[in-house]
Write a protein that holds these residues in place. Structure first.
Motif, PDB file in Angstrom:
ATOM      1  N   LYS A   1      -9.266   8.390 -11.365  1.00  0.00           N
ATOM      2  CA  LYS A   1      -9.122   9.522 -10.446  1.00  0.00           C
ATOM      3  C   LYS A   1      -8.091   9.213  -9.381  1.00  0.00           C
ATOM      4  N   ALA A   2      -8.164   8.000  -8.815  1.00  0.00           N
ATOM      5  CA  ALA A   2      -7.212   7.614  -7.781  1.00  0.00           C
ATOM      6  C   ALA A   2      -5.796   7.552  -8.335  1.00  0.00           C
ATOM      7  N   ALA A   3      -5.654   6.983  -9.527  1.00  0.00           N
ATOM      8  CA  ALA A   3      -4.321   6.873 -10.131  1.00  0.00           C
ATOM      9  C   ALA A   3      -3.714   8.253 -10.382  1.00  0.00           C
ATOM     10  N   TYR A   4      -4.545   9.209 -10.778  1.00  0.00           N
ATOM     11  CA  TYR A   4      -4.039  10.570 -10.995  1.00  0.00           C
ATOM     12  C   TYR A   4      -3.605  11.202  -9.681  1.00  0.00           C
ATOM     13  N   GLU A   5      -4.371  10.955  -8.622  1.00  0.00           N
ATOM     14  CA  GLU A   5      -3.986  11.468  -7.311  1.00  0.00           C
ATOM     15  C   GLU A   5      -2.649  10.860  -6.877  1.00  0.00           C
ATOM     16  N   ILE A   6      -2.479   9.577  -7.188  1.00  0.00           N
ATOM     17  CA  ILE A   6      -1.261   8.887  -6.793  1.00  0.00           C
ATOM     18  C   ILE A   6      -0.068   9.363  -7.619  1.00  0.00           C
ATOM     19  N   ASN A   7      -0.268   9.505  -8.911  1.00  0.00           N
ATOM     20  CA  ASN A   7       0.828   9.885  -9.813  1.00  0.00           C
ATOM     21  C   ASN A   7       0.325  10.911 -10.815  1.00  0.00           C
ATOM     22  N   PRO A   8       0.436  12.192 -10.489  1.00  0.00           N
ATOM     23  CA  PRO A   8      -0.109  13.247 -11.350  1.00  0.00           C
ATOM     24  C   PRO A   8       0.529  13.331 -12.735  1.00  0.00           C
ATOM     25  N   THR A   9       1.688  12.716 -12.909  1.00  0.00           N
ATOM     26  CA  THR A   9       2.337  12.742 -14.226  1.00  0.00           C
ATOM     27  C   THR A   9       2.248  11.388 -14.922  1.00  0.00           C
TER      28      THR A   9
ATOM     29  N   PRO B   1       0.085   7.768 -16.464  1.00  0.00           N
ATOM     30  CA  PRO B   1      -0.709   7.514 -17.674  1.00  0.00           C
ATOM     31  C   PRO B   1      -2.184   7.840 -17.543  1.00  0.00           C
ATOM     32  N   ASN B   2      -2.656   8.131 -16.335  1.00  0.00           N
ATOM     33  CA  ASN B   2      -4.069   8.467 -16.128  1.00  0.00           C
ATOM     34  C   ASN B   2      -4.187   9.960 -15.837  1.00  0.00           C
ATOM     35  N   GLN B   3      -4.697  10.686 -16.807  1.00  0.00           N
ATOM     36  CA  GLN B   3      -4.776  12.139 -16.712  1.00  0.00           C
ATOM     37  C   GLN B   3      -6.229  12.613 -16.793  1.00  0.00           C
ATOM     38  N   PRO B   4      -6.566  13.714 -16.111  1.00  0.00           N
ATOM     39  CA  PRO B   4      -7.919  14.261 -16.245  1.00  0.00           C
ATOM     40  C   PRO B   4      -8.142  14.822 -17.641  1.00  0.00           C
ATOM     41  N   VAL B   5      -9.319  14.583 -18.169  1.00  0.00           N
ATOM     42  CA  VAL B   5      -9.682  15.079 -19.499  1.00  0.00           C
ATOM     43  C   VAL B   5     -10.961  15.899 -19.354  1.00  0.00           C
ATOM     44  N   LYS B   6     -10.861  17.187 -19.498  1.00  0.00           N
ATOM     45  CA  LYS B   6     -12.037  18.051 -19.440  1.00  0.00           C
ATOM     46  C   LYS B   6     -12.927  17.784 -20.650  1.00  0.00           C
ATOM     47  N   LYS B   7     -14.213  17.558 -20.393  1.00  0.00           N
ATOM     48  CA  LYS B   7     -15.119  17.221 -21.482  1.00  0.00           C
ATOM     49  C   LYS B   7     -15.232  18.343 -22.505  1.00  0.00           C
ATOM     50  N   GLY B   8     -15.321  19.568 -22.041  1.00  0.00           N
ATOM     51  CA  GLY B   8     -15.497  20.690 -22.958  1.00  0.00           C
ATOM     52  C   GLY B   8     -16.921  20.776 -23.471  1.00  0.00           C
ATOM     53  N   ASP B   9     -17.087  21.466 -24.594  1.00  0.00           N
ATOM     54  CA  ASP B   9     -18.419  21.663 -25.173  1.00  0.00           C
ATOM     55  C   ASP B   9     -18.944  20.381 -25.813  1.00  0.00           C
ATOM     56  N   VAL B  10     -20.258  20.202 -25.727  1.00  0.00           N
ATOM     57  CA  VAL B  10     -20.892  19.036 -26.345  1.00  0.00           C
ATOM     58  C   VAL B  10     -20.920  19.226 -27.854  1.00  0.00           C
ATOM     59  N   ILE B  11     -20.377  18.269 -28.580  1.00  0.00           N
ATOM     60  CA  ILE B  11     -20.438  18.271 -30.041  1.00  0.00           C
ATOM     61  C   ILE B  11     -21.638  17.460 -30.510  1.00  0.00           C
TER      62      ILE B  11
ATOM     63  N   ILE C   1      -1.290   9.017  -1.738  1.00  0.00           N
ATOM     64  CA  ILE C   1      -2.544   9.332  -1.039  1.00  0.00           C
ATOM     65  C   ILE C   1      -2.560   8.799   0.395  1.00  0.00           C
ATOM     66  N   LEU C   2      -1.638   7.888   0.725  1.00  0.00           N
ATOM     67  CA  LEU C   2      -1.634   7.279   2.051  1.00  0.00           C
ATOM     68  C   LEU C   2      -0.445   7.742   2.875  1.00  0.00           C
ATOM     69  N   ASP C   3      -0.677   7.909   4.169  1.00  0.00           N
ATOM     70  CA  ASP C   3       0.414   8.187   5.100  1.00  0.00           C
ATOM     71  C   ASP C   3       0.544   7.094   6.149  1.00  0.00           C
ATOM     72  N   LYS C   4      -0.548   6.427   6.461  1.00  0.00           N
ATOM     73  CA  LYS C   4      -0.530   5.412   7.511  1.00  0.00           C
ATOM     74  C   LYS C   4      -1.398   4.217   7.109  1.00  0.00           C
TER      75      LYS C   4
ATOM     76  N   PHE D   1       0.830  -1.202   0.000  1.00  0.00           N
ATOM     77  CA  PHE D   1       0.000   0.000   0.000  1.00  0.00           C
ATOM     78  C   PHE D   1       0.866   1.253   0.000  1.00  0.00           C
ATOM     79  N   HIS D   2       1.925   1.252   0.814  1.00  0.00           N
ATOM     80  CA  HIS D   2       2.820   2.409   0.827  1.00  0.00           C
ATOM     81  C   HIS D   2       3.547   2.558  -0.512  1.00  0.00           C
ATOM     82  N   ASN D   3       4.002   1.443  -1.069  1.00  0.00           N
ATOM     83  CA  ASN D   3       4.756   1.518  -2.320  1.00  0.00           C
ATOM     84  C   ASN D   3       3.895   1.989  -3.490  1.00  0.00           C
ATOM     85  N   GLU D   4       2.676   1.491  -3.555  1.00  0.00           N
ATOM     86  CA  GLU D   4       1.850   1.740  -4.732  1.00  0.00           C
ATOM     87  C   GLU D   4       0.874   2.897  -4.558  1.00  0.00           C
ATOM     88  N   PHE D   5       0.569   3.253  -3.307  1.00  0.00           N
ATOM     89  CA  PHE D   5      -0.407   4.319  -3.074  1.00  0.00           C
ATOM     90  C   PHE D   5       0.138   5.390  -2.136  1.00  0.00           C
ATOM     91  N   GLY D   6       1.455   5.523  -2.126  1.00  0.00           N
ATOM     92  CA  GLY D   6       2.087   6.471  -1.212  1.00  0.00           C
ATOM     93  C   GLY D   6       1.682   7.914  -1.422  1.00  0.00           C
TER      94      GLY D   6
END
Length: 734
Positions: A543-551, A553-563, A465-468, A458-463
């Motif tokens: 969402k969790a993966a982005y919190e864990i590693n902001p740089t 492969p899982n990035q937030p994608v803003k939807k933007g305007d509906v096409i 977001i986790l402290d304890k 848990f510490h290695n892979e989710f450090g």
């Protein structure tokens, strides 16, 4: 370039091609040129020949032009007084060797009985598995994509003794590396040494015995060749693309154990074409220059206790493994380990006792990091062969921890505990079933080590977001009964919270670019109602993966305007997909099969395919080996859809997506499904019935054909007419 190595490789290649040419001619004399020849359950024919030459070998007669090509590739034997020191001569000889091996192994499938076992596991009478079929290749290929399998070692020969063989194999397993085994040395093979030592071999443990002959090593090269075509989108016949892909993306190497013969040299020269170096334990000449391989080509005289680390260094592999302080080995390779009743110390949970696992978030001052407790009898207080209840209660705290992350962490318990040798973990939440092996118990494993594993991983892979982390293991029956009810209340709360999320309730989706290591132009976009096509990631995971590693492969994608609301197109999503697909995909529809469907990498759990005459679709998953109503098996479909391709009428999906209200909703959704394999249909029965009722077709489940009802599109249409399938009255899909 070593003259000795080149001379030996060329001699070996000549002998191999001569031998195989005779075998082919003998087979033609016996069976005729029109005799079908093929490897089991694959759409890639003889994969090395198909990938490099683009030539489909379907009959014995089709081997004759390949033999001619082998003769063209073979350079003259090396003369003592005249030597041209070109690596290209040896590489040509090596490629001729690979083509010859591809044919030689295929001829074995004409023998009676066939010398290989079908499937993932050896039998008591036969340990040799031969060529992997496409179901195995794609199932295992996912592990190469997600990084749990960083590469493979092609082991030829045998170690000096069984103990050394086990140490080498275990070290490779601990690093997650697959071990592909072939050839013998002094009458013994590496695979036989492992079996004699009581080591479980087969695909689930990543110790794969291909065959006793050196020619069986071609199945490792064939696996790599198919990976380039299936996951990388490389076309058959694009030999430069196949070889470049393998050098840069399939991190493999050869371990030569024992006396290196001319035939081994020839096979090693073939592997070098792919960028796969050879590391030997014997005193042979070396090729230390760089060039075709990333670093050295041949390194020799390596001690057995250093050979794995040296191979990883020479191949340029990047391994990240944290040493966990437990008395057994730890690696993802052990996730496939099975523990039979005779081999188990005790059973925990399962059908005969309560078992559950639970993770919850607490405040920082409520968690003591690294605290492990066992409440109830430990393994040394349990009777051998008996079943006991178990509750795994994990409490975490962190400044970046959120309640939505609880089920994500909880689901990881399955993989994290299974990584320990001697622990079998099945199920999740309140259907937990575990076994601990006698070997693990005798090595000193106790229930407190479950806490050691979970705390470290848990510490290695989710450090981020986790402290304890603190862990309690309950085996006291009354306490397990009490806490399982408390956990079930939370399970239900989570389901209602997750179930309420829709694509319309969020402004941000998440990307997944993990598979770009295999499919460079593929971009997965994950929304609350459309999980990743591999089935491993949903919106909360992204969402969790982005919190864990902001740089990462899982990035937030803003939807933007509906096409286009019906198709599921948004300006922000299209912009992201275009930029991150190397400008190869201009637009993406989240809800459509027919208009700009999402690209597919090759890791999808299932494929949706248009049946144009039926005005409907079929769904086939990777575990179905047979022919489908569209005229193609899964393996052929996957080769067409994967590699980052965007193909209207075809799309890769996760099985969970079938139950989503957004499942191909642009074309009418689940009411379009007219065929799927029986096992897939049965596994989704509740989902199909629920969605059918929501769509006004309460008997939809009974209106979907399986392979028992139809194997062609015409038969599907007849079945649809008989049962009154709703797609018959829907708007045309084309």
């Amino acid at each position: 370039m070593s003259k000795i190595i080149c001379a030996a490789a060329i001699r070996g290649a000549h002998a191999i091609v001569d031998r195989v040419e005779k075998k082919v001619n003998d087979a033609i004399a016996k069976f005729g040129e029109d005799k079908e020849v093929k490897l089991p359950n694959t759409g890639y024919y003889l994969p090395v020949i198909y990938g490099i030459l683009g030539h489909k070998v379907e009959t014995l007669g089709d081997m004759k032009p390949v033999l001619e090509r082998c003769r063209e590739l073979l350079p003259p034997h090396v003369e003592d007084q005249l030597w041209v020191p070109y690596l290209g001569h040896a590489l040509d000889a090596g490629m001729a060797t690979l083509f010859a091996y591809d044919m030689e192994e295929a001829l074995k499938y004409l023998e009676d009985p066939i010398p290989y076992v079908t499937g993932e596991d050896p039998t008591e009478d036969n340990i040799w598995l031969g060529a992997a079929d496409d179901v195995i290749m794609r199932k295992r290929g996912v592990e190469f994509v997600d990084g749990s399998a960083p590469g493979f070692a092609a082991v030829v020969g045998a170690a000096p003794d069984n103990e050394t063989a086990v140490k080498i194999a275990k070290e490779l397993q601990e690093k997650g590396i697959y071990v592909f085994m072939a050839s013998e040395h002094n009458g013994k093979t590496f695979a036989e040494q492992l079996v004699e030592a009581g080591v479980q071999v087969g695909w689930p443990t990543r110790l794969v015995p291909f065959g006793r002959d050196t020619s069986a090593a071609i199945h490792a090269v064939g696996f790599a060749t198919r990976a380039a075509m299936a996951f990388g989108g490389v076309k058959p016949g694009d030999y430069a693309g196949i070889l470049r892909y393998n050098k840069n993306r399939i991190f493999a190497f050869v371990l030569a154990l024992g006396e290196v013969t001319d035939e081994w040299y020839a096979a090693a020269a073939g592997a070098i074409n792919y960028g796969f170096p050879t590391i030997a334990d014997s005193d042979i000449p070396e090729i230390l220059v760089t060039g075709v391989c990333t670093y050295e080509h041949v390194v020799s005289n390596v001690p057995h206790d250093q050979i794995v680390s040296k191979a990883i260094e020479v191949r340029g592999l990047k391994i990240q493994i944290s040493k966990i302080d437990i008395p057994v080995s730890y690696s993802p390779a052990f996730e496939g380990e099975r523990i039979g009743r005779d081999a188990m110390h005790v059973e925990l949970g399962g059908p005969k006792a309560d078992g559950f696992e639970f993770c919850r978030m607490l405040e920082l001052d409520q968690v003591e990091d690294g605290k492990f407790e066992v409440i109830g009898p430990d393994l040394d207080e349990m009777e051998v062969g008996k079943t006991y209840p178990i509750g795994i209660w994990v409490e975490v705290a962190g400044r970046n921890m959120q309640p939505d992350f609880e089920p994500i962490l909880e689901r990881q318990i399955h993989h994290l505990l299974n990584g320990a040798e001697g622990i079998l973990h099945i199920g999740q939440r309140d259907i937990l079933w575990m076994r601990v092996s006698k070997k693990a118990y005798e090595a000193g494993l106790r229930l407190s080590h479950f806490g050691t594993i979970l705390h470290a991983k848990f510490h290695n892979e989710f450090g981020k977001i986790l402290d304890k982390v603190q862990v309690r293991i309950y085996t006291e029956p009354e306490k397990v009964k009490e806490l399982i009810e408390e956990a079930r209340k939370t399970y239900r709360e989570r389901e209602s919270r997750l179930g309420a999320m829709t694509d319309e309730t969020v402004e941000t989706f998440y990307s997944c670019l993990l598979c770009q290591s295999f499919a460079p132009d593929h971009v997965c976009v994950i929304s609350p109602e459309r999980p990743g096509l591999c089935g491993a990631y949903n919106w909360l995971d992204g969402k969790a993966a982005y919190e864990i590693n902001p740089t990462g492969p899982n990035q937030p994608v803003k939807k933007g305007d509906v096409i286009d609301e019906k198709l599921g197109q948004w300006s922000g999503v299209n912009e992201y997909v275009y930029q991150n697909s190397h400008e190869s995909v201009t637009s993406f529809s989240a809800y459509s099969l027919m208009v700009d469907p999402m690209t597919s990498c090759g890791c999808f759990e299932a494929i949706v395919v248009l049946l144009p005459m039926a005005n409907a679709v079929m769904v086939v998953d990777r575990d179905f080996p047979g022919m489908t109503p569209c005229g193609m098996p899964f393996s052929t479909l996957a080769g067409s859809v994967g590699g980052g391709a965007q193909t209207p009428g075809f799309v890769g999906i996760s099985k969970f997506y079938i139950g989503s209200k957004k499942f191909i909703s642009a074309e009418g959704g689940i009411k379009r499904v007219a065929w799927m394999p029986k096992h897939l249909k049965e596994s989704l029965k509740e989902v199909i019935q629920k969605r059918g009722e929501e769509e006004g077709v309460p008997d939809l489940y009974d209106k979907i054909a399986t392979e028992e009802d139809a194997t062609t599109e015409e038969e599907v249409m007849e079945f649809m007419q008989k049962v009154g399938h709703p797609a018959l009255e829907m708007d045309p899909m084309m």
